[in-house]
Scaffold this motif. Structure first.
Motif, PDB file in Angstrom:
ATOM      1  N   LEU A  29     -22.151 -33.059   0.976  1.00  6.47           N
ATOM      2  CA  LEU A  29     -22.435 -34.051  -0.061  1.00  6.47           C
ATOM      3  C   LEU A  29     -21.874 -35.427   0.275  1.00  6.47           C
ATOM      4  CD1 LEU A  29     -22.196 -31.982  -3.326  1.00  6.47           C
ATOM      5  CD2 LEU A  29     -24.135 -33.333  -2.555  1.00  6.47           C
ATOM      6  N   ASN A  64     -20.061 -31.454  -8.953  1.00 11.05           N
ATOM      7  CA  ASN A  64     -19.281 -32.022 -10.046  1.00 11.05           C
ATOM      8  C   ASN A  64     -18.752 -30.929 -10.973  1.00 11.05           C
ATOM      9  OD1 ASN A  64     -19.692 -34.614  -9.121  1.00 11.05           O
ATOM     10  ND2 ASN A  64     -21.507 -34.962 -10.399  1.00 11.05           N
ATOM     11  N   ALA A 105     -27.785 -29.072  -0.705  1.00 13.02           N
ATOM     12  CA  ALA A 105     -27.457 -30.416  -0.214  1.00 13.02           C
ATOM     13  C   ALA A 105     -27.891 -30.589   1.242  1.00 13.02           C
ATOM     14  CB  ALA A 105     -25.959 -30.674  -0.356  1.00 13.02           C
ATOM     15  N   LYS A 114     -30.021 -33.838  -7.138  1.00 14.58           N
ATOM     16  CA  LYS A 114     -29.406 -33.801  -8.461  1.00 14.58           C
ATOM     17  C   LYS A 114     -28.796 -32.427  -8.730  1.00 14.58           C
ATOM     18  CE  LYS A 114     -32.548 -37.226 -10.504  1.00 14.58           C
ATOM     19  NZ  LYS A 114     -33.617 -37.440 -11.518  1.00 14.58           N
ATOM     20  N   ASN A 168     -25.541 -32.204  -6.612  1.00 15.20           N
ATOM     21  CA  ASN A 168     -24.468 -33.050  -7.165  1.00 15.20           C
ATOM     22  C   ASN A 168     -23.937 -32.506  -8.487  1.00 15.20           C
ATOM     23  OD1 ASN A 168     -23.869 -35.441  -5.451  1.00 15.20           O
ATOM     24  ND2 ASN A 168     -26.078 -35.724  -5.587  1.00 15.20           N
TER      25      ASN A 168
END
Length: 400
Positions: A398, A336, A315, A329, A332
């Protein structure tokens, strides 16, 4: 007699109300709002459990600790974003507990030459710049001087520790090089940046696994350790958190390399290689396994600290422009995955991180052989500081 009776009644009422006040306080514990960003939720959870930073990991006494240093670099970033003084005070309180008015560290012997000791020194730059107190500068100078006679491998790499002769571990790059880079830029006009880059070059050349694009945990230049490959000197396995230390070391050291420095592009290339390789080994959950390239082997598990570290490194690499935006991507998805699978929230909003490898290393006593079975056998903990700090840093990066 009546006066004495009234006194007892008053005392009883005081005790009654005090007891009830304590009960009320216990029942009304501070609830950490789920409307806050993940970074602040983690930071407040840590502070709630450990009002003073030295208590993190349930230390029985104050200790200058590399893991707490990592966590407090996160608090420094939070303070810079929010200007909330409680984060600054948490950092300063730790430094002042371990460094006396003369700038002397508690229980520090420079002859020990332990690169882990350097890491927490990163919090001293801002403390000195903010307060201009001489003790912080003296402490910074003490840590910097440790590099002057620090033992090195024949090719110029800093030993991981005095007790691990001629060995470089990926972990050690994070412990020493961002500090070394910042110090030489701020106080020495960057004269040692080539030396900083050389540490990365050595492990890139010797610890890089061409088969996977990943890095073995360590390299023994002497090839004398039983765990070392007789031909290459490398450790037998790739360890997730070691990859995380390496990635974080790169993005943090790069903060101090000017774009026109001859080694800057080289380090950026190393980061791109790492991001590309680890993306191939990212699990569908977004996380990575303790031994990333042996995902299906029995006993392997998705590990929180190394996953968080890679999320942070990737990040930040994207945010700084070192990595293509497409890697956003990957970061993230990883974050997540942490939230969905490894973060637990209690009734008061306090957050906990699970599945953190407590510790891992090579050699030593009792001896650690670097085998697959060894890495899988190390204790798995909840709220271990490696995971707390790495998650905090990933969340901050992030949120940008």
């Amino acid at each position: 007699m009546e006066t004495l009776k009234n006194t007892f009644i008053c005392m009883g009422l005081v005790l009654f109300f005090n007891a009830n006040a304590q009960t009320l306080e216990t029942k009304n514990e501070t609830i950490i709002s789920d409307q806050l960003k993940w970074s602040e939720r983690m930071a407040l959870s840590i502070m709630k459990r450990h009002p003073e930073a030295w208590q993190i990991d349930n230390h029985p006494a104050p200790k200058w600790d590399y893991k707490i240093g990592m966590i407090l670099t996160g608090y420094e970033k939070l303070y810079n974003q929010t200007k909330d003084p409680k984060y600054y005070d948490y950092i300063k309180g730790y430094a002042d507990k371990l460094i006396d008015k003369n700038g002397t560290f508690e229980k520090f012997d420079p002859k020990d030459h332990n690169i882990d000791f350097i890491n927490a020194g990163k919090i001293l730059f801002n403390l000195y710049n903010t307060t201009k107190e001489q003790k912080y500068l003296t402490a910074l100078q003490t840590l910097r001087k440790n590099f002057d006679d620090y033992p090195r491998t024949p090719s110029g790499g800093f030993w991981h520790k005095k007790i691990y002769p001629n060995q470089m571990w990926l972990d050690g790059l994070y412990m020493g090089q961002p500090f070394y880079a910042r110090y030489t830029v701020e106080f020495e006009k960057g004269e040692k940046l080539n030396d900083v880059a050389h540490q990365f070059e050595l492990l890139h050349y010797h610890s890089f696994d061409k088969k996977t694009g990943l890095y073995f945990h360590a390299w023994d230049e002497s090839k004398k350790m039983p765990w070392a490959n007789a031909t290459t000197g490398t450790a037998p396995h790739v360890w997730l958190r070691a990859l995380g230390w390496y990635g974080m070391a790169l993005v943090d050291a790069l903060d101090y390399f000017p774009k026109d420095h001859p080694k800057q592009k080289e380090l950026v290339q190393y980061l791109n290689e790492l991001a590309t390789a680890v993306s191939k080994y990212q699990d569908s959950s977004g996380l990575w396994f303790q031994i990333p390239d042996l995902a299906t082997r029995e006993g392997n598990y998705l590990e929180a600290s190394g996953s968080s570290m890679l999320v942070y490194a990737i990040a930040k690499g994207v945010n700084k422009g070192y990595l293509p935006t497409s890697f956003g991507k990957t970061a993230n998805k990883g974050f997540n995955g942490l939230i969905k699978n490894l973060i637990k929230i209690d009734a008061n909003g306090e957050i906990h991180i699970t599945q953190v490898c407590a510790s891992a290393g090579l050699g030593g006593n009792p001896y650690r052989d670097g085998s697959y079975e060894y890495y899988i056998s190390e204790k798995i903990k909840v709220d271990n500081s490696h995971g707390l700090g790495a998650f905090l840093l990933a969340a901050i990066e992030l949120e940008k």
